[in-house]
Design an enzyme around this catalytic site. Structure first.
Site, PDB file in Angstrom:
ATOM      1  N   HIS A  37       0.840  -1.205   0.000  1.00  0.00           N
ATOM      2  CA  HIS A  37       0.000   0.000   0.000  1.00  0.00           C
ATOM      3  C   HIS A  37       0.876   1.256   0.000  1.00  0.00           C
ATOM      4  O   HIS A  37       0.608   2.221  -0.714  1.00  0.00           O
ATOM      5  CB  HIS A  37      -0.869   0.055   1.258  1.00  0.00           C
ATOM      6  N   GLN A  61     -18.292  -6.145  -0.894  1.00  0.00           N
ATOM      7  CA  GLN A  61     -17.436  -6.927  -1.794  1.00  0.00           C
ATOM      8  C   GLN A  61     -17.036  -8.283  -1.209  1.00  0.00           C
ATOM      9  O   GLN A  61     -16.293  -9.027  -1.828  1.00  0.00           O
ATOM     10  CB  GLN A  61     -16.205  -6.126  -2.222  1.00  0.00           C
ATOM     11  N   ASP A 152      -3.757  -7.109  -7.636  1.00  0.00           N
ATOM     12  CA  ASP A 152      -5.171  -7.414  -7.912  1.00  0.00           C
ATOM     13  C   ASP A 152      -5.427  -7.154  -9.396  1.00  0.00           C
ATOM     14  O   ASP A 152      -6.096  -6.185  -9.777  1.00  0.00           O
ATOM     15  CB  ASP A 152      -6.061  -6.556  -7.011  1.00  0.00           C
TER      16      ASP A 152
END
Ligand code: AMP
Length: 281
Positions: A37, A61, A152
């Site tokens: 991150h 989600q 991702d």
């Protein structure tokens, strides 16, 4: 660092910044922050006048309620990390703030094929939830650019599709996956593994590397089976280990030696679900 919990307050602040011509990058996260991150925040800091991040564990989600319940929350530590990296603004909304009309909705994003392959197939509804929250966040923050992690891979494609479908002008920058020394992709979910588990979990990266080093033109069934066996050997319960067209995510059964392809994996170690991917050529 400025911390906003209220939508109107952050909107007012960002409106002023835009009016004075300031550029900013946005990094949406679900917290339990790690160096992956932080690398996105650093990329944004290099390229913009200031950087906004958000922490919101998005209930819509999670297709598996247990996964949502067990998702790590480390907000105090996250704030310390954001202060260290000199992130300028943190948006920390509540569920009510993001979903004032409740979690149910009739809205459906037409993601086509992206919704039925790989993560879409194994996590029904997941990408609809991702689109809902990202759409809402982009609407609030109105960032000129967002920074996403290649970790991702499919999510990056879904968010690109969301911006096209919804006519959102935000640019998308995709940043490389940060890994532990063992090759294990950094992930908030790794916090649920002990040291032995983390070492074992590097088998996902090793299997992806095996595919990269051994991929050949022609049918792919045999090499995919070998990869599957490698994960089983390392005690993983595999959802998928697949090879897909890097631009469309169409599953490849045969490779022509030229098309850009990516290997993607999702597998459980005990009850922790990990994903990773690697471009093969
Ligand atoms: P998450 O908090 O898992 O929703 O992730 C927030 C953002 O960080 C997403 O764009 C992820 O793709 C990105 N990210 C997660 N792990 C990594 C990593 N190991 N390296 C780079 N980016 C990552």
């Amino acid at each position: 660092m400025l911390l906003f919990k209220n939508i109107h307050h952050i909107q007012e602040y960002l409106q002023k910044q835009r009016a004075s011509g300031k550029s900013y990058g946005f990094i949406p996260t679900m917290g339990a922050l790690h160096r992956g991150h932080i690398s996105l925040i650093e990329a944004s800091k290099k390229e913009n006048d200031f950087t906004v991040s958000s922490i919101f564990v998005n209930p819509t989600q999670f297709n598996d309620p247990l996964d949502f319940e067990k998702y790590p929350v480390t907000i105090e530590k996250d704030i310390q990390l954001l202060l260290q990296v000199k992130c300028d603004v943190l948006f920390l909304p509540t569920v009510n703030e993001i979903y004032p009309d409740g979690l149910q909705t009739d809205k459906n994003y037409n993601l086509g094929h992206l919704e039925t392959v790989l993560e879409g197939k194994y996590r029904p509804g997941h990408f609809q939830g991702v689109c809902r929250v990202v759409h809402r966040l982009l609407d609030i923050i109105k960032p000129p650019v967002i920074y996403l992690g290649q970790k991702d891979y499919q999510q990056c494609m879904v968010i690109k599709k969301l911006t096209e479908l919804s006519g959102i002008a935000t640019g998308i920058k995709i940043c490389p996956t940060l890994r532990e020394e063992s090759g294990l992709a950094m992930s908030s979910r790794n916090m649920r593994l002990n040291e032995a588990g983390k070492q074992k979990a590097s088998a996902i990266y090793n299997t992806l590397l095996f595919l990269k080093n051994n991929i050949k033109k022609g049918p792919l069934a045999a090499i995919k089976e070998e990869a599957h066996a490698m994960l089983a050997e390392a005690a993983f319960k595999t959802d998928y280990i697949e090879i897909a067209d890097a631009a469309t995510l169409e599953i490849q059964h045969e490779w022509n030696g030229k098309t850009k392809i990516v290997a993607l994996a999702a597998a459980f170690l005990n009850d922790v679900r990990l994903i990773d991917n690697l471009l093969l050529n």
